[in-house]
Enzyme design. Structure first.
Site, PDB file in Angstrom:
ATOM      1  CE  LYS A 172      17.563  17.946  19.874  1.00 15.70           C
ATOM      2  NZ  LYS A 172      17.420  19.066  20.824  1.00 15.70           N
ATOM      3  CG  ASP A 189      12.028  34.576  22.361  1.00 18.43           C
ATOM      4  OD1 ASP A 189      11.789  33.385  22.641  1.00 18.43           O
ATOM      5  OD2 ASP A 189      12.699  34.912  21.359  1.00 18.43           O
ATOM      6  CG  HIS A 202      14.887  15.338  18.151  1.00 17.67           C
ATOM      7  ND1 HIS A 202      15.814  14.424  18.606  1.00 17.67           N
ATOM      8  CD2 HIS A 202      14.148  15.708  19.235  1.00 17.67           C
ATOM      9  CE1 HIS A 202      15.635  14.248  19.909  1.00 17.67           C
ATOM     10  NE2 HIS A 202      14.639  15.012  20.321  1.00 17.67           N
ATOM     11  N   GLY A 260      15.806  23.629  30.373  1.00 21.18           N
ATOM     12  CA  GLY A 260      15.799  22.471  29.472  1.00 21.18           C
ATOM     13  C   GLY A 260      16.621  22.739  28.234  1.00 21.18           C
ATOM     14  CB  THR A 261      18.742  25.609  27.201  1.00 20.17           C
ATOM     15  OG1 THR A 261      17.651  26.526  27.308  1.00 20.17           O
ATOM     16  CG2 THR A 261      19.615  25.990  26.018  1.00 20.17           C
ATOM     17  CB  THR A 262      19.681  20.394  24.563  1.00 22.33           C
ATOM     18  OG1 THR A 262      19.150  20.865  23.319  1.00 22.33           O
ATOM     19  CG2 THR A 262      18.583  19.733  25.369  1.00 22.33           C
ATOM     20  N   GLY A 312      20.443  16.291  23.426  1.00 19.96           N
ATOM     21  CA  GLY A 312      20.850  16.281  24.833  1.00 19.96           C
ATOM     22  C   GLY A 312      20.345  15.036  25.537  1.00 19.96           C
TER      23      GLY A 312
HETATM   24  P1  NAD Z   1      12.826  27.119  19.474  1.00 17.92           P
HETATM   25  O1  NAD Z   1      13.920  27.438  18.504  1.00 17.92           O
HETATM   26  O2  NAD Z   1      11.434  26.926  18.974  1.00 17.92           O
HETATM   27  O3  NAD Z   1      12.761  28.249  20.610  1.00 17.92           O
HETATM   28  C1  NAD Z   1      13.899  28.831  21.193  1.00 17.92           C
HETATM   29  C2  NAD Z   1      13.511  30.241  21.597  1.00 17.92           C
HETATM   30  O4  NAD Z   1      14.589  30.809  22.340  1.00 17.92           O
HETATM   31  C3  NAD Z   1      13.268  31.141  20.355  1.00 17.92           C
HETATM   32  O5  NAD Z   1      12.038  31.824  20.488  1.00 17.92           O
HETATM   33  C4  NAD Z   1      14.467  32.102  20.392  1.00 17.92           C
HETATM   34  O6  NAD Z   1      14.153  33.397  19.880  1.00 17.92           O
HETATM   35  C5  NAD Z   1      14.765  32.136  21.897  1.00 17.92           C
HETATM   36  N1  NAD Z   1      16.150  32.562  22.158  1.00 17.92           N
HETATM   37  C6  NAD Z   1      17.267  32.161  21.535  1.00 17.92           C
HETATM   38  N2  NAD Z   1      18.339  32.811  22.026  1.00 17.92           N
HETATM   39  C7  NAD Z   1      17.870  33.626  22.993  1.00 17.92           C
HETATM   40  C8  NAD Z   1      18.485  34.555  23.868  1.00 17.92           C
HETATM   41  N3  NAD Z   1      19.794  34.810  23.796  1.00 17.92           N
HETATM   42  N4  NAD Z   1      17.721  35.226  24.755  1.00 17.92           N
HETATM   43  C9  NAD Z   1      16.382  35.014  24.797  1.00 17.92           C
HETATM   44  N5  NAD Z   1      15.730  34.161  23.974  1.00 17.92           N
HETATM   45  C10 NAD Z   1      16.475  33.471  23.091  1.00 17.92           C
HETATM   46  O7  NAD Z   1      13.312  25.826  20.263  1.00 17.92           O
HETATM   47  P2  NAD Z   1      12.436  24.836  21.160  1.00 17.92           P
HETATM   48  O8  NAD Z   1      12.034  23.662  20.344  1.00 17.92           O
HETATM   49  O9  NAD Z   1      11.402  25.605  21.909  1.00 17.92           O
HETATM   50  O10 NAD Z   1      13.567  24.304  22.155  1.00 17.92           O
HETATM   51  C11 NAD Z   1      14.257  25.204  23.005  1.00 17.92           C
HETATM   52  C12 NAD Z   1      15.369  24.465  23.720  1.00 17.92           C
HETATM   53  O11 NAD Z   1      14.803  23.463  24.554  1.00 17.92           O
HETATM   54  C13 NAD Z   1      16.340  23.716  22.790  1.00 17.92           C
HETATM   55  O12 NAD Z   1      17.623  23.764  23.363  1.00 17.92           O
HETATM   56  C14 NAD Z   1      15.789  22.307  22.782  1.00 17.92           C
HETATM   57  O13 NAD Z   1      16.762  21.349  22.452  1.00 17.92           O
HETATM   58  C15 NAD Z   1      15.352  22.191  24.216  1.00 17.92           C
HETATM   59  N6  NAD Z   1      14.339  21.209  24.524  1.00 17.92           N
HETATM   60  C16 NAD Z   1      14.473  20.592  25.719  1.00 17.92           C
HETATM   61  C17 NAD Z   1      13.521  19.700  26.146  1.00 17.92           C
HETATM   62  C18 NAD Z   1      13.665  19.100  27.523  1.00 17.92           C
HETATM   63  O14 NAD Z   1      12.752  18.362  27.973  1.00 17.92           O
HETATM   64  N7  NAD Z   1      14.765  19.384  28.232  1.00 17.92           N
HETATM   65  C19 NAD Z   1      12.414  19.400  25.340  1.00 17.92           C
HETATM   66  C20 NAD Z   1      12.292  20.062  24.118  1.00 17.92           C
HETATM   67  C21 NAD Z   1      13.259  20.976  23.726  1.00 17.92           C
END
Ligand code: NAD
Length: 240
Positions: free
Chosen positions: A155, A40, A151, A95-97, A161
C-alpha cells in the site's frame, strides 16, 4: 441514464491490480452486469482475455460504449478516467485513495454533470463504522481520539484513505484525531478508532480479511448509480 440496457455495461479501470482482478472475477458472477472494457497501464495493447476486451491506458479514448465505470487504480490514473466519464456522460465509481485536494475539487465539479461515488472504503462495515465514530466523538467531548490503521506492505498511501475518512467523521463529532500507520505482510486492512478518557478507553475496530468485500460493494454501488441523477453519492446512500 434511464436508457441503461440490461445487463449494465461496466468499464473497469486498474483492471490488472489486486482490486481490479477481484472486480473482474466477481462481476463475472453477476447476471445484471457485463464487463465491456478492462483498462490498465500495464496492459500492452488491445487484446481479449476470457472474453473481456482489455485496453492499455493510452487507448482510453477508444474504448467501447459503457454505462458505468469502476476505478481502482492510483492517483496518477484518476484524472483521465474522470475526464472520460464526463466526456461520455457516464457515472463513475472510484475507490482510488491518495487523490489530492485538486482531484477532490475536480470530482465536485464533475458531479454537476454525472453521478459519482468516490469512497475510501466500499465495505458495509466501514460505512456503519463512519457513523459510529461520529456519534462516539459527539458523546465523548474532550477525550483523545487516535486512529490506528494496518495494511499490506504494497500500500502506497499513509494514513489510509479509510483512516482519513474516519478522521473526518470524528472531526464532525468535535474530536481532533491523530493517526498511526503500520505496513506489514499481507494485511487486507484494519482500522481502530480509539477514544481515551481518564481511566477508560473505547475502541471501535474494523478488520477486513478479504478484499472481495470492497469489490462487491463497488459493484453494488455501480449497479445503483446508473439510475441516479448527477451528484456525489456516499456508499450508505446507495445501500439497499
Ligand atoms: P494495485 O497496485 O494492486 O493496482 C492498481 C492498478 O492500477 C495496477 O494494476 C496499475 O497498473 C493500475 N494503474 C496505475 N496507474 C494507472 C493509470 N494511470 N492508468 C491505468 N491503470 C493504472 O492496487 P490495489 O490494491 O488494487 O488498490 C487500488 C486502489 O484502490 C488504491 O488506491 C487502493 O488504496 C484503493 N483501495 C480502495 C478500496 C476501497 O474500498 N475504496 C479498497 C482497497 C483498495
Amino acid at each position: 441514464m434511464t436508457d441503461t440496457p440490461h445487463p449494465c455495461r461496466v468499464l473497469i479501470h486498474g483492471a490488472s491490480g489486486r482490486m481490479g482482478q477481484a472486480l473482474l472475477r466477481l462481476a463475472g458472477e453477476r447476471d445484471d452486469l457485463t464487463v465491456v472494457a478492462a483498462i490498465d497501464r500495464s496492459t500492452p495493447s488491445q487484446r481479449v482475455v476470457d472474453g473481456i476486451p482489455h485496453f492499455s491506458a493510452d487507448e482510453l479514448g477508444g474504448v467501447p460504449a459503457f454505462d458505468v465505470a469502476i476505478d481502482f487504480s492510483l492517483p496518477a490514473g484518476f484524472d483521465r478516467i474522470l475526464a472520460l466519464c464526463v466526456s461520455r456522460g457516464r457515472p463513475l465509481v472510484s475507490g482510488t485513495t491518495g487523490i489530492d485536494e485538486g482531484q477532490r475539487e475536480a470530482l465536485a465539479r464533475a458531479a454537476a454533470t454525472i453521478p459519482l461515488a468516490w469512497a475510501t472504503n466500499f465495505s458495509l462495515g466501514v460505512a456503519i463504522l463512519n457513523e459510529l465514530v461520529e456519534r462516539a466523538a459527539q458523546a465523548l467531548p474532550g477525550w483523545d481520539c487516535d486512529i490506528v490503521e494496518s495494511h499490506h506492505v504494497h500500500k502506497l498511501d499513509a494514513p489510509s484513505g479509510t483512516a482519513l475518512t474516519l478522521g473526518e467523521c470524528a472531526g464532525q463529532g468535535g474530536a481532533t484525531p491523530r493517526y498511526a500507520s503500520l505496513r506489514a505482510g499481507d494485511i487486507v486492512g484494519e482500522h481502530t478508532v480509539q477514544f481515551t478518557g481518564l481511566g477508560e478507553r473505547v475502541e471501535l475496530v474494523h478488520r477486513a480479511t478479504n478484499r472481495d468485500i470492497f469489490a462487491r460493494g463497488a459493484l453494488h454501488v455501480a449497479s445503483r448509480l446508473v439510475a441516479r441523477p448527477p451528484g456525489q453519492y456516499r456508499v450508505r446512500d446507495l445501500l439497499d
